[in-house]
Design an enzyme around this catalytic site. Structure first.
Site: not given
Lengths: 399, 399
Positions: B170-171
Site C-alpha cells: 500500500d505504502t
C-alpha cells in the site's frame, strides 16, 4: 510526445543499489544518464554474485543500469577533474551516494557544483543523511533494517526479529530520491532555482513504516507482531493452508465475511450472533477460525482463489517469484522489458517503471553499458580532443 | 521560495491507504488537496482500530490526511455531480482508488474529466491495474503480498511464507503514484499535455522486488530465503546475539572483515589463509561463524554498535520502534512533525516527506480535517450559493 525528462542530463556518481535504482527511474522518464565509473573495476554491483556466466555484467547491474551511458573516469586527477567539471556544467541533475562529505572534500560538493551550474539539482543518498549525528556510520540495507525498527515487525510474537528478505530500504530510498529529484525539477520549472536534496535510508524507512509509526506515536504502544494477519487484524484476514498451497484471504467487512461463508458452504456462520460484525468475529476468533480454516483446507488453492475473487472476497494464492512472473496478468503489459545483453549473448527481462500512462509510459529498450563504453563519445562531446582526450582515454583503460 | 506543487489543486477521491498516502506526499510539496468524503461515514480509515480515544480521527487517518481539506459530498446526486464537475474543472490532478471502471461508469472517468479539464492528470490506484485480466479482483495489502511473491521472501528456508509486518505494498504503491503524478506535472510543464496514470499494487510490487526479480529472470532460480543475512550473503553480514539485544553487522569487504576482527580481538583470523577473501570466508563460514559469534556474544549491543561504526564496520542494534523514534538522530530533523489534533485535545507526531532540501523541504504543520470541515468553504469558492448551496450542505450532513 516526450517523457518527463526528455532532453535532461543526469550526472550519475552512484554505485551499488539505491543510487543506480534512482537514476534508472530517471532513464525510464527519458533522461540522458551518464554513469561515472572508476577505471579498472567500475561499479562493484557489476560483480554481484560473482557468477562466471555473467562476468562483469551481473543481472542486478544490468537491471539497475540499463539505458545509461558509462564513462570511466578518474576524476581525482587534474585532467579528470576538468572533465568532471565540464560534465557538471551540462548537467540538470547530479546524484551521488558517497559517504557524506567525500565529494565536498574533493571539490565537488553542492556549493562547488552550483558555482559551475547555478540551477543544478544535487541529490545525495546516504545511510543516515548529510547532517545527522550518525553521518559517518557506514550502512547497508540490512543494517538500515536493523536500525530503523523494520526488522522488529516481521513474524509472530514468538519469532526472533526478521528482516525483509530483499533490499527493501535500498530500493525505497532510491525511489524516494527519484521522487525528490522530479519534484525539484518541477519546482525549477516554476522558480528557475536548483535545490540540494538529502535522502537517507533511515529517514526513508520511517516514511515507509508510516502505518506503524503513526500508531506508535499516538499510543506509545510498540506494535505487536501479527504474522500473516492483514492490517485490519480481522479474524478472517490471514494466510490459511489448503490441500496444496497456502492462500491469503482478506474478509474484513460483513459483506466479505458473508461471501466467504457462502463460498465455503458454511452460511450458518453468517446468522450466528457471535459473528454479526467485525468486532464480534474478532472477539470470537477462537471459535470462528477453526471452522473456517477446516473448510478452506478442503480446497485446492488456485480453485479457491478464483471462487473467492468471483464473490468479491480478496484472496490470492501465496506465490513464489516463479509463480508470479509467469502469470498471464503481465502479458502485453510494460511491467517487464526484454533487452539484449550483448555480454551474455542473450536477452533478459528487466523492470520498467511499474506504472502505465496513456502516453509515454516510463520504459526503455536500451541495454546496460559495458564499463567505459561511452568514455570517448562523451569526452568528445565535452570538447576534449588531441592529447587531453588521449590522456583521459588512457586513464580510463586502467585495470 | 515555493514547494514544487505550490498553488496546484489536487482532487482527492481516495480512501484507506495507498491513495491518501499518495496525496499526503503532494500536500508536503505544497499542493492544495481537497479530499472528497462520503457524507455520514467518510473515509473508513477514520475508524481504523475503533479506539474510543481517537473517535473518527484514528492516528493513521490523521497521519495520512494532515494538511488536506475535507468536503463531504454525495456526488451520485445530480447536484453533487455538478459540484464534482466544478471541482474537476479547477483541478490540476485527480487521484482515485475505486475499483477499476467504477468512476467511468458514473461519468467521472478519464475521458469525461479530460473533456472538462483538457490538461488534467488523472491517476488511478488499484490492486491489479485498469486493464489487467485481474482488474475486477479486490485487493488488500496482504493479498498483494501473497500474490506478488513478496511473502515468499521473508524468513529462512524452514519457515512458512511470512508477510512483511506492515502495509508495505500500500505504502509503496502510494509513493509510486506520487512519483508518477509529479513526473506527469513535469511533463505537462513542457508539453502542456495532461496524462492518464495507472498504478497497480501488483506491478509496483515487482519494481519493489527488483533485486530478486532480476536474479530470477536471469537465472530461473527461485531465490532461497536467507533469514537475516545481508544481500551480499557474506559470512559476516547477518544478525548476531549479544549479551543483551541482537545486532546486525555487515562486514563484506576484506577491510571491513579485518576491522571487525580487530574490534572483536580475533586478529589471528585475518591472517588465516581460509579467510583471505570474501569467497574464502563464504566457503569456510562453518568454521568462521562460530568464532565470530562467540566473540560478539561477549559484548553489550549498544557498545559494540559504537565500536564497530568507529572502525567503519556497518552495524546497528536491532531496534524496535520505541528505540528508533527516540533516537537523537531525529532531533532537529524534519522527519517528524508535531501537529495539533483538536479532536483529541493534544498533539501528535506525523511523518513529513522523508527527505531534506536546502530550501522548501517537503513539510506541513497543518492537521487533518474533520469530516466535511471544508464543505461550505469549498462549495462557496466554486460559486455555489442560495438554495443549491443549502441543499448540498444538507446532503453533506447526512449521517
Amino acid at each position: 510526445m516526450a517523457g518527463a525528462m526528455q532532453g535532461m542530463k543526469v550526472l550519475d556518481m552512484t554505485h551499488v543499489m539505491a543510487g543506480p535504482f534512482c537514476t534508472r527511474q530517471l532513464v525510464l522518464l527519458g533522461a540522458d544518464v551518464i554513469k561515472i565509473e572508476r577505471p579498472g573495476e567500475g561499479d562493484v554491483m557489476r560483480y554481484y554474485g560473482h557468477d562466471p556466466r555473467f562476468g562483469r555484467n551481473s543481472p542486478n547491474f544490468v537491471g539497475y543500469n540499463a539505458g545509461k551511458k558509462s564513462v570511466a573516469l578518474d576524476w581525482t586527477t587534474e585532467l579528470g577533474a576538468e572533465a568532471l567539471r565540464r560534465l557538471v556544467a551540462e548537467a540538470d541533475v547530479i546524484v551521488e551516494n558517497f559517504r557524506p562529505g567525500v565529494l565536498q572534500a574533493r571539490g565537488f560538493g553542492y556549493e562547488a557544483c552550483k558555482a559551475i551550474k547555478p540551477d543544478i539539482i544535487y541529490c545525495s543518498i546516504s545511510g543516515y543523511g548529510q547532517e545527522s549525528i550518525l553521518r559517518d556510520n557506514p550502512a547497508y540495507d540490512h543494517i538500515a533494517q536493523a536500525m530503523s525498527g523494520l526488522m522488529s515487525l516481521q513474524g509472530t510474537e514468538q519469532d526472533p526479529p526478521m528482516k525483509v528478505g530483499f533490499p527493501l530500504v535500498d530500493t525505497f530510498s532510491g525511489h524516494m530520491a527519484a521522487f525528490a529529484i522530479v519534484s525539484a525539477l518541477l519546482r525549477r520549472a516554476q522558480t528557475g532555482e536548483g535545490q540540494r536534496l538529502d535522502v537517507s535510508m533511515l529517514d526513508a524507512s520511517m516514511v515507509l513504516m508510516s502505518a506503524m509509526i503513526l500508531k506508535y506515536n499516538a499510543t506509545g504502544d510498540v506494535p505487536k507482531r501479527v504474522g500473516n494477519k492483514g492490517f485490519s487484524l480481522s479474524a478472517t484476514a490471514d494466510m490459511f493452508p489448503t490441500k496444496d498451497r497456502p492462500i491469503s484471504i482478506g474478509a474484513n467487512t460483513d459483506k466479505q465475511f458473508a461471501a466467504l461463508c457462502k463460498v465455503l458452504g458454511v452460511e450458518e456462520l453468517v446468522a450466528d450472533p457471535r459473528y454479526q460484525d467485525a468486532s464480534g468475529r474478532w472477539e470470537h476468533a477462537d471459535t470462528l477460525r477453526p471452522v473456517v480454516s477446516a473448510k478452506i483446507a478442503e480446497w485446492e488453492a488456485e480453485v479457491l482463489e478464483v471462487e473467492l475473487n468471483k464473490a468479491s472476497v480478496p484472496a490470492a494464492v501465496v506465490r513464489d517469484l516463479k509463480g508470479i512472473v509467469a502469470h498471464p496478468h503481465f502479458e502485453g503489459r510494460p511491467t517487464f522489458q526484454s533487452i539484449d545483453v550483448p555480454a551474455w549473448g542473450r536477452e533478459m527481462k528487466v523492470l520498467n517503471g511499474g506504472f502505465i500512462a496513456n502516453e509515454d509510459t516510463p520504459q526503455s529498450t536500451v541495454t546496460s553499458p559495458d564499463l567505459g563504453e561511452h568514455t570517448e563519445e562523451v569526452l568528445r562531446s565535452l570538447g576534449f580532443e588531441g592529447e587531453k582526450l588521449e590522456s583521459l582515454i588512457a586513464g580510463a583503460q586502467l585495470s
